[in-house]
Design an enzyme around this catalytic site. Structure first.
Site, PDB file in Angstrom:
ATOM      1  N   TYR A  28       0.838  -1.199   0.000  1.00 27.08           N
ATOM      2  CA  TYR A  28       0.000   0.000   0.000  1.00 27.08           C
ATOM      3  C   TYR A  28       0.874   1.249   0.000  1.00 27.08           C
ATOM      4  O   TYR A  28       0.614   2.206  -0.747  1.00 27.08           O
ATOM      5  CB  TYR A  28      -0.911  -0.020   1.231  1.00 27.08           C
ATOM      6  CG  TYR A  28      -1.760   1.218   1.387  1.00 27.08           C
ATOM      7  CD1 TYR A  28      -2.816   1.478   0.520  1.00 27.08           C
ATOM      8  CD2 TYR A  28      -1.509   2.132   2.415  1.00 27.08           C
ATOM      9  CE1 TYR A  28      -3.590   2.612   0.660  1.00 27.08           C
ATOM     10  CE2 TYR A  28      -2.272   3.268   2.560  1.00 27.08           C
ATOM     11  CZ  TYR A  28      -3.323   3.512   1.683  1.00 27.08           C
ATOM     12  OH  TYR A  28      -4.077   4.649   1.825  1.00 27.08           O
ATOM     13  N   GLU A  50     -12.121   6.357   4.515  1.00 25.94           N
ATOM     14  CA  GLU A  50     -11.592   7.267   5.536  1.00 25.94           C
ATOM     15  C   GLU A  50     -12.639   7.520   6.614  1.00 25.94           C
ATOM     16  O   GLU A  50     -12.313   7.629   7.801  1.00 25.94           O
ATOM     17  CB  GLU A  50     -11.148   8.587   4.902  1.00 25.94           C
ATOM     18  CG  GLU A  50      -9.935   8.476   4.000  1.00 25.94           C
ATOM     19  CD  GLU A  50      -8.650   8.124   4.731  1.00 25.94           C
ATOM     20  OE1 GLU A  50      -8.628   8.161   5.975  1.00 25.94           O
ATOM     21  OE2 GLU A  50      -7.653   7.799   4.048  1.00 25.94           O
ATOM     22  N   TRP A  58      -5.794   2.490  10.355  1.00 25.06           N
ATOM     23  CA  TRP A  58      -5.955   2.289   8.922  1.00 25.06           C
ATOM     24  C   TRP A  58      -5.691   0.833   8.550  1.00 25.06           C
ATOM     25  O   TRP A  58      -6.270   0.319   7.582  1.00 25.06           O
ATOM     26  CB  TRP A  58      -5.020   3.215   8.152  1.00 25.06           C
ATOM     27  CG  TRP A  58      -5.144   3.050   6.666  1.00 25.06           C
ATOM     28  CD1 TRP A  58      -4.203   2.574   5.813  1.00 25.06           C
ATOM     29  CD2 TRP A  58      -6.300   3.339   5.862  1.00 25.06           C
ATOM     30  NE1 TRP A  58      -4.696   2.543   4.525  1.00 25.06           N
ATOM     31  CE2 TRP A  58      -5.981   3.010   4.524  1.00 25.06           C
ATOM     32  CE3 TRP A  58      -7.562   3.839   6.157  1.00 25.06           C
ATOM     33  CZ2 TRP A  58      -6.886   3.173   3.483  1.00 25.06           C
ATOM     34  CZ3 TRP A  58      -8.472   3.998   5.120  1.00 25.06           C
ATOM     35  CH2 TRP A  58      -8.135   3.666   3.805  1.00 25.06           C
TER      36      TRP A  58
END
Length: 205
Positions: A28, A50, A58
Site C-alpha cells: 500500500y 476514511e 488504517w
C-alpha cells in the site's frame, strides 16, 4: 512521539517508517499511498473508507478493503446511491466490514448526494484543494495531521452536505489520494506519479 526518518525495507530501499510497521502496509505504501487518485468512484471509495477509519487504525480498514468493496458494489456511486432499507440491513449484518450504523448511514447519504453531481465534479472539487507542492517532510515529526487546506476541504464538503469528514479525515484523504505527497524526502516512493497530478491550486471551499 520521537521523530523518525526513512528506514531501509527488506529490499534495502528507504521507506516511511509506517510502511514497514506491518506486512500489509508495504505494498500500500509503495504502490498506492500518495499516488494521484482520479475518478469519482475511486474517490468516493477513499472518502468512504476514511470515514469508516475514524477512531480505528488504517490497518483495520486496509485488511477489510476486499470485504468493503464486495459489500458496496466496488463503491460505484450510482449503485450505492440506489441502496434502500434492505441493503442497509445487509450492511449492518456484514461481519466483514465495520458495522457502525452512523458510518454506514453517512456513506449511503453521501452516495445519494454525490450521485446528483455532474460526472467528474467530485474529482474536480476535491483536487481544487490540492496545495502547490512544497518541501517534503524529512522526519515523521514534519508530517501534519491537519492543514489549512484540509480544514477548508472539510468545511467545503460539509457545506455541500457531505457527512463524516472532519479536518483530520480530510487530510488523511488528501495524503492517500496524492493531493499532497507526504512520503519522507528520503523515501523511495516520494514523487512517484507526480506527472499524473491534475491541475494544482487551492480551492475556495
Amino acid at each position: 512521539m520521537t521523530a523518525t526518518g526513512a528506514l531501509p525495507g527488506p529490499d534495502g530501499r528507504l521507506r516511511c517508517p509506517w510502511g514497514l510497521s506491518a506486512p500489509d502496509y508495504l505494498g500500500y505504501h509503495d504502490e498506492e499511498w500518495g499516488r494521484p487518485v482520479l475518478g469519482d468512484d475511486a474517490l468516493f471509495e477513499r472518502l468512504s473508507l476514511e470515514a469508516f477509519q475514524s477512531g480505528l487504525s488504517w490497518l483495520t480498514i486496509l485488511r477489510r478493503r476486499p470485504a468493503f468493496r464486495a459489500a458496496f458494489d466496488d463503491f460505484k456511486l450510482t449503485a450505492v446511491a440506489a441502496y434502500g432499507p434492505a441493503e442497509r440491513a445487509r450492511l449492518l449484518a456484514d461481519a466483514g466490514i465495520i458495522r457502525n450504523a452512523r458510518k454506514i448511514d453517512a456513506v449511503l447519504a453521501n452516495a445519494r448526494l454525490l450521485a446528483t453531481w455532474a460526472p467528474g465534479e467530485l474529482t474536480t472539487y476535491l483536487w481544487s484543494f490540492a496545495p502547490a507542492p512544497g518541501p517534503g517532510p524529512r522526519t515523521t515529526a514534519d508530517v501534519p495531521a491537519v492543514t489549512e487546506e484540509s480544514t477548508a476541504l472539510a468545511k467545503g464538503l460539509k457545506k455541500q452536505g457531505v457527512r463524516f469528514v472532519g479536518p483530520t479525515t480530510a487530510y488523511a484523504l488528501m495524503q492517500a489520494c496524492g493531493l499532497v505527497d507526504d512520503h519522507l524526502v528520503a523515501c523511495a516512493a516520494r514523487g512517484k506519479g507526480r506527472a499524473d497530478r491534475p491541475g494544482e491550486g487551492r480551492g475556495e471551499g
